[in-house]
Write an enzyme that holds these catalytic residues in place. Structure first.
Site, PDB file in Angstrom:
ATOM      1  N   ARG A  48       0.830  -1.218   0.000  1.00  0.00           N
ATOM      2  CA  ARG A  48       0.000   0.000   0.000  1.00  0.00           C
ATOM      3  C   ARG A  48       0.863   1.267   0.000  1.00  0.00           C
ATOM      4  O   ARG A  48       2.077   1.205  -0.079  1.00  0.00           O
ATOM      5  CB  ARG A  48      -0.880  -0.009   1.252  1.00  0.00           C
ATOM      6  CG  ARG A  48      -1.784  -1.224   1.396  1.00  0.00           C
ATOM      7  CD  ARG A  48      -3.023  -1.028   0.574  1.00  0.00           C
ATOM      8  NE  ARG A  48      -4.040  -2.037   0.834  1.00  0.00           N
ATOM      9  CZ  ARG A  48      -5.079  -1.874   1.650  1.00  0.00           C
ATOM     10  NH1 ARG A  48      -5.206  -0.769   2.358  1.00  0.00           N
ATOM     11  NH2 ARG A  48      -5.979  -2.823   1.778  1.00  0.00           N
ATOM     12  N   CYS A 105      -7.633   1.820  12.234  1.00  0.00           N
ATOM     13  CA  CYS A 105      -7.158   2.711  11.168  1.00  0.00           C
ATOM     14  C   CYS A 105      -6.474   3.983  11.674  1.00  0.00           C
ATOM     15  O   CYS A 105      -5.690   4.578  10.947  1.00  0.00           O
ATOM     16  CB  CYS A 105      -8.303   3.063  10.233  1.00  0.00           C
ATOM     17  SG  CYS A 105      -8.974   1.603   9.413  1.00  0.00           S
ATOM     18  N   LYS A 122       1.914  -3.325   4.237  1.00  0.00           N
ATOM     19  CA  LYS A 122       2.228  -1.895   4.436  1.00  0.00           C
ATOM     20  C   LYS A 122       3.694  -1.687   4.779  1.00  0.00           C
ATOM     21  O   LYS A 122       4.240  -2.424   5.598  1.00  0.00           O
ATOM     22  CB  LYS A 122       1.355  -1.344   5.549  1.00  0.00           C
ATOM     23  CG  LYS A 122      -0.126  -1.432   5.216  1.00  0.00           C
ATOM     24  CD  LYS A 122      -1.000  -0.932   6.339  1.00  0.00           C
ATOM     25  CE  LYS A 122      -2.454  -0.874   5.875  1.00  0.00           C
ATOM     26  NZ  LYS A 122      -3.338  -0.383   6.947  1.00  0.00           N
ATOM     27  N   CYS A 164     -17.742   4.546   6.209  1.00  0.00           N
ATOM     28  CA  CYS A 164     -17.075   3.264   6.400  1.00  0.00           C
ATOM     29  C   CYS A 164     -18.081   2.157   6.701  1.00  0.00           C
ATOM     30  O   CYS A 164     -18.829   2.236   7.683  1.00  0.00           O
ATOM     31  CB  CYS A 164     -16.058   3.356   7.541  1.00  0.00           C
ATOM     32  SG  CYS A 164     -15.276   1.757   7.814  1.00  0.00           S
ATOM     33  N   CYS A 198     -14.099   1.079  15.016  1.00  0.00           N
ATOM     34  CA  CYS A 198     -14.122  -0.378  15.133  1.00  0.00           C
ATOM     35  C   CYS A 198     -12.701  -0.845  15.433  1.00  0.00           C
ATOM     36  O   CYS A 198     -11.760  -0.049  15.392  1.00  0.00           O
ATOM     37  CB  CYS A 198     -14.684  -1.023  13.853  1.00  0.00           C
ATOM     38  SG  CYS A 198     -13.452  -1.298  12.570  1.00  0.00           S
ATOM     39  N   CYS A 209     -10.236   7.876  12.938  1.00  0.00           N
ATOM     40  CA  CYS A 209     -10.490   7.291  11.620  1.00  0.00           C
ATOM     41  C   CYS A 209     -11.760   7.908  11.056  1.00  0.00           C
ATOM     42  O   CYS A 209     -12.463   8.659  11.734  1.00  0.00           O
ATOM     43  CB  CYS A 209     -10.631   5.782  11.729  1.00  0.00           C
ATOM     44  SG  CYS A 209     -12.181   5.284  12.497  1.00  0.00           S
TER      45      CYS A 209
HETATM   46 FE1  SRM Z   1      -7.990   1.252   7.397  1.00  0.00          FE
HETATM   47  C1  SRM Z   1     -10.319  -0.909   6.285  1.00  0.00           C
HETATM   48  C2  SRM Z   1      -9.898   3.768   6.369  1.00  0.00           C
HETATM   49  C3  SRM Z   1      -5.357   3.275   7.808  1.00  0.00           C
HETATM   50  C4  SRM Z   1      -6.467  -1.198   9.292  1.00  0.00           C
HETATM   51  N1  SRM Z   1      -9.777   1.340   6.437  1.00  0.00           N
HETATM   52  C5  SRM Z   1     -10.550   0.290   6.038  1.00  0.00           C
HETATM   53  C6  SRM Z   1     -11.712   0.793   5.171  1.00  0.00           C
HETATM   54  C7  SRM Z   1     -11.280   0.769   3.748  1.00  0.00           C
HETATM   55  C8  SRM Z   1     -13.050   0.077   5.397  1.00  0.00           C
HETATM   56  C9  SRM Z   1     -13.392  -1.103   4.531  1.00  0.00           C
HETATM   57  O1  SRM Z   1     -12.572  -2.015   4.392  1.00  0.00           O
HETATM   58  O2  SRM Z   1     -14.516  -1.110   4.045  1.00  0.00           O
HETATM   59  C10 SRM Z   1     -11.823   2.247   5.714  1.00  0.00           C
HETATM   60  C11 SRM Z   1     -12.439   3.272   4.778  1.00  0.00           C
HETATM   61  C12 SRM Z   1     -13.197   4.308   5.555  1.00  0.00           C
HETATM   62  C13 SRM Z   1     -13.634   5.446   4.754  1.00  0.00           C
HETATM   63  O3  SRM Z   1     -14.872   5.633   4.612  1.00  0.00           O
HETATM   64  O4  SRM Z   1     -12.821   6.208   4.254  1.00  0.00           O
HETATM   65  C14 SRM Z   1     -10.410   2.490   6.189  1.00  0.00           C
HETATM   66  N2  SRM Z   1      -7.663   3.123   7.028  1.00  0.00           N
HETATM   67  C15 SRM Z   1      -8.595   4.044   6.694  1.00  0.00           C
HETATM   68  C16 SRM Z   1      -8.041   5.452   6.759  1.00  0.00           C
HETATM   69  C17 SRM Z   1      -8.631   6.380   5.712  1.00  0.00           C
HETATM   70  C18 SRM Z   1      -8.263   6.001   8.168  1.00  0.00           C
HETATM   71  C19 SRM Z   1      -8.080   7.473   8.343  1.00  0.00           C
HETATM   72  O5  SRM Z   1      -8.981   8.042   8.953  1.00  0.00           O
HETATM   73  O6  SRM Z   1      -7.086   8.047   7.925  1.00  0.00           O
HETATM   74  C20 SRM Z   1      -6.542   5.141   6.600  1.00  0.00           C
HETATM   75  C21 SRM Z   1      -6.111   5.118   5.163  1.00  0.00           C
HETATM   76  C22 SRM Z   1      -4.685   4.748   5.037  1.00  0.00           C
HETATM   77  C23 SRM Z   1      -4.107   4.929   3.670  1.00  0.00           C
HETATM   78  O7  SRM Z   1      -3.995   6.070   3.252  1.00  0.00           O
HETATM   79  O8  SRM Z   1      -3.716   3.933   3.072  1.00  0.00           O
HETATM   80  C24 SRM Z   1      -6.480   3.737   7.183  1.00  0.00           C
HETATM   81  N3  SRM Z   1      -6.195   1.029   8.316  1.00  0.00           N
HETATM   82  C25 SRM Z   1      -5.288   2.043   8.472  1.00  0.00           C
HETATM   83  C26 SRM Z   1      -4.312   1.679   9.444  1.00  0.00           C
HETATM   84  C27 SRM Z   1      -3.157   2.559   9.936  1.00  0.00           C
HETATM   85  C28 SRM Z   1      -1.932   2.383   9.122  1.00  0.00           C
HETATM   86  O9  SRM Z   1      -1.905   1.619   8.158  1.00  0.00           O
HETATM   87  O10 SRM Z   1      -0.945   3.041   9.453  1.00  0.00           O
HETATM   88  C29 SRM Z   1      -4.636   0.402   9.888  1.00  0.00           C
HETATM   89  C30 SRM Z   1      -3.924  -0.388  11.014  1.00  0.00           C
HETATM   90  C31 SRM Z   1      -2.610  -0.938  10.617  1.00  0.00           C
HETATM   91  C32 SRM Z   1      -2.771  -2.283   9.993  1.00  0.00           C
HETATM   92  O11 SRM Z   1      -3.093  -2.360   8.815  1.00  0.00           O
HETATM   93  O12 SRM Z   1      -2.608  -3.278  10.705  1.00  0.00           O
HETATM   94  C33 SRM Z   1      -5.815   0.011   9.158  1.00  0.00           C
HETATM   95  N4  SRM Z   1      -8.314  -0.780   7.709  1.00  0.00           N
HETATM   96  C34 SRM Z   1      -7.593  -1.565   8.573  1.00  0.00           C
HETATM   97  C35 SRM Z   1      -8.204  -2.866   8.619  1.00  0.00           C
HETATM   98  C36 SRM Z   1      -7.731  -4.066   9.487  1.00  0.00           C
HETATM   99  C37 SRM Z   1      -6.663  -4.843   8.814  1.00  0.00           C
HETATM  100  C38 SRM Z   1      -6.288  -6.084   9.588  1.00  0.00           C
HETATM  101  O13 SRM Z   1      -5.187  -6.560   9.430  1.00  0.00           O
HETATM  102  O14 SRM Z   1      -7.121  -6.619  10.313  1.00  0.00           O
HETATM  103  C39 SRM Z   1      -9.331  -2.821   7.764  1.00  0.00           C
HETATM  104  C40 SRM Z   1     -10.321  -3.952   7.469  1.00  0.00           C
HETATM  105  C41 SRM Z   1      -9.776  -4.993   6.575  1.00  0.00           C
HETATM  106  O15 SRM Z   1      -8.717  -4.860   5.962  1.00  0.00           O
HETATM  107  O16 SRM Z   1     -10.449  -6.021   6.505  1.00  0.00           O
HETATM  108  C42 SRM Z   1      -9.367  -1.499   7.217  1.00  0.00           C
HETATM  109 FE1  SF4 Z   2     -13.743   2.021   9.439  1.00  0.00          FE
HETATM  110 FE2  SF4 Z   2     -12.945   0.647  11.535  1.00  0.00          FE
HETATM  111 FE3  SF4 Z   2     -11.145   1.736   9.920  1.00  0.00          FE
HETATM  112 FE4  SF4 Z   2     -12.576   3.273  11.458  1.00  0.00          FE
HETATM  113  S1  SF4 Z   2     -11.152   1.717  12.176  1.00  0.00           S
HETATM  114  S2  SF4 Z   2     -12.211   3.616   9.249  1.00  0.00           S
HETATM  115  S3  SF4 Z   2     -14.521   2.245  11.543  1.00  0.00           S
HETATM  116  S4  SF4 Z   2     -12.535   0.112   9.375  1.00  0.00           S
END
Ligand code: SRM
Ligand code: SF4
Length: 577
Positions: A147, A481, A213, A438, A477, A432
């Protein structure tokens, strides 16, 4: 007699990828279907690799259902922006596209990029094509691939920053999928005849088992939360020269409430590599995960579980075998800060940069807060660049003294000069996106953050701690994120106005926090933390952070936390232990 183990079936996503003809699926055909704003489940999985998520407005779900109408579908698009750098020209185009074909806000993410929300199906192509004109894309911004690559954004605080940036960018390019699908579908490039010329030498036809990542860090600042990344490169500087990197693997934060098989994990340090080995080692880590990651269970598919299951020694040996390179012993490194300086600072290149706090990274125009307009005006006259920070803030970088005055005047005109004069808690808060876009949100996050902060700020004022830098991170949740498990105060949504409360991470992101109350309302969390914050004010050691204090003095080491709605073993009067 032992019965042979029946292999577990692959997760459905594996078949979708396999049959997708390198990420094409039937996306192009479905785009043309105007009878619905949605696309099929299989194509929705594939568009993620193109940086697009199908979403619907959850605020409208009930009413639309009652009226027998289709959900209010739209797409979220995430830009690929290594290390979060954008030119003024790119900014202006993104700003305009947000107005013309999206919500119209721009959202800065925790991985240093932009997200558009509310993009209707028919508007996705114009959006991608508009971005393309200023050399931006959304390839691999989501999906089971490497990513958006993070790297320290803050300008020229050291001459080495540019080198680290170049390397982060080069790795981002190197690890891009090779399929031409994105160009064909969104940019109307010619079809690759039958696809037979194409291959994905690094990923293979089914890509990775899960998202992957990468981050680069330049100590002493751990602004990118390096230990939360699947793959991390910690710059090693000796005699003011970048000599190489300590490589980290196996960080990741996502978990599910109540499922002990899922957990946040900090990365292990594998060892030292010279700087010219970044891509080779990165590829070896990535392909090891490709071949050994769990493709049967997406909740167990991240690299962190591969390493937990097989052991770090095995993993290291495999990476060494594949890369033909033996790691050196890890070099000493120290993270002492998270550098996201707000206000005006002079870089080592003699130019200025301005760190601007933007709560939750949401850029829009509100009455009395025309942030989007102000940044557009700045982009129109700015000759440096913009840097998106891992804390959802913005650095306006490469500013001459003359332009500094003009930028100040724009902020002044729009009443935005006070944005950085907020409480230490607010300046350090992350949230987030959560509701309404989301699909996975269980509770509010971004929309609740202002009220959450106001409630905590009252307590901090009473304790005389308004200026103290305390990190609070909220998510809707447990996916994590906003990296809440690395916050001194983590609030992780589990139901409307119910959050799991975590305490005790180090401010510098080197220690995870711990669950102290499995399900509390915001008021309960404030009530619970109020006395602890007051004790912290009087009992802390010199320079001791709130997380360190909680870990030392508040969280019982043997606490069991099982009672929903209470603080489990935690009490405000708990003695030191
Ligand atoms: Fe995230 C999924 C938003 C950083 C762990 N994340 C999502 C989704 C796409 C929901 C979905 O799958 O339907 C969210 C979209 C929400 C929306 O409406 O915009 C979402 N993640 C975000 C963002 C926009 C949060 C923010 O407020 O800034 C971040 C975008 C990052 C980017 O630019 O690429 C974001 N997500 C992260 C991080 C932090 C990081 O990477 O530094 C994490 C935790 C680190 C990690 O990956 O372990 C993170 N997002 C997740 C997960 C759980 C992954 C896992 O291993 O369990 C999901 C759900 C999934 O992948 O199934 C998810
Ligand atoms: Fe959506 Fe959960 Fe990520 Fe928040 S932490 S943007 S509720 S997937």
């Amino acid at each position: 007699m032992n019965t042979p183990e029946v292999p577990k079936p692959l997760s459905p996503n594996e078949t979708i990828k396999e049959e997708s003809h390198l990420l094409r699926g039937t996306i192009a055909a479905e785009l043309a279907d105007t009878s619905t704003g949605a696309i099929s489940e299989a194509n929705a999985q594939l568009t993620k690799f193109h940086g697009l998520y199908l979403q619907d407005d959850r605020d409208l779900r009930l009413v639309l259902k009652r009226e027998g109408k289709e959900k209010a579908y739209s797409f979220m698009l995430r830009v690929r922006l290594p290390a979060g750098r954008a030119t003024p020209k790119q900014w202006l185009v993104l700003d305009r596209l947000a107005d013309e074909v999206a919500s119209p806000s721009l959202r800065l993410t925790t991985r240093q990029t932009f997200q558009f929300h509310g993009v209707l199906k028919g508007n996705v192509k114009p959006l991608v094509q508009g971005m393309h004109k200023v050399l931006l894309d959304s390839i691999a911004a989501c999906g089971d691939v490497n990513r958006n690559v993070m790297a320290p954004p803050n300008p020229e605080r050291s001459a080495l920053l540019q080198q680290v940036y170049e390397q982060a960018k080069a790795w981002s390019e190197y690890a891009l999928p090779k399929t031409h699908a994105y160009h064909e579908i969104w940019l109307d490039d010619e079809l690759v005849a039958g696809g037979e010329q194409e291959a994905e030498p690094m990923y293979g036809a089914t890509y990775l088992p899960r998202k992957f990542k990468t981050g680069f860090a330049l100590p002493p600042s751990n602004d990118v939360d390096i230990f939360s990344q699947d793959l991390g490169f910690i710059a090693v500087v000796e005699k003011e020269r970048l000599v190489g990197y300590n490589v980290t693997v196996g960080g990741g934060l996502g978990m599910s409430h109540g499922n002990v098989d899922t957990f946040p994990r900090l990365a292990d340090v594998l060892g030292f590599i010279p700087a010219d080995k970044v891509n080779a080692i990165g590829e070896a880590v990535l392909t090891t995960q490709r071949d050994y990651g769990d493709r049967t269970n997406r909740k167990h598919a991240r690299l962190k579980y591969t390493i937990e299951d097989r052991g770090i020694a095995w993993f290291k040996a495999e990476v060494e075998k594949r890369s033909g390179f033996v790691f050196g012993a890890a070099r000493p490194y120290h993270f002492t800060t998270i550098e996201d300086p707000l206000g005006w600072h002079k870089g080592t290149d003699g130019r200025w940069f301005y760190g601007l706090h933007i709560l939750s990274g949401r850029i829009k125009d509100l009455p009395g807060w025309p942030m989007k307009t102000a940044l557009r005006e700045i982009a129109q006259m700015h000759t440096g660049d913009f840097r998106l920070t891992p804390s959802q803030n913005l650095s306006i970088a490469g500013v001459t003294t003359q332009k500094r005055k003009a930028i100040e005047a724009i902020l002044e005109k729009h009443g935005l000069t006070g944005e950085n004069n907020r409480s230490g808690l607010r300046r350090n808060a992350l949230s987030c996106v959560a509701l309404p876009t989301c699909g996975l949100a269980l509770a509010e996050s971004e929309r609740a953050l202002p009220e959450i902060l106001e409630k905590f700020e009252r307590v901090l004022d009473e304790a005389g701690l308004r200026e103290d830098a305390i990190s609070l991170r909220v998510t809707g949740c447990p996916n994590g994120c906003a990296r809440p498990y690395l916050a001194e105060i983590g609030l992780v949504g589990r139901a409307p106005n119910k959050y799991a409360l975590y305490l005790g991470a180090s401010y510098t992101g080197t220690r995870l926090n711990r669950l102290v109350a499995p399900s509390v309302s915001i008021d309960e969390a404030v009530h619970l933390l109020g006395p602890i914050i007051k004790r912290y004010a009087t009992e802390r050691y010199d320079g001791e952070g709130f997380g360190d204090y909680c870990e030392r003095a508040i969280i019982p080491k043997d606490a069991t936390f099982h009672s929903v709605g209470t603080a489990g073993g935690l009490s405000a009067s708990a003695g030191t232990n």
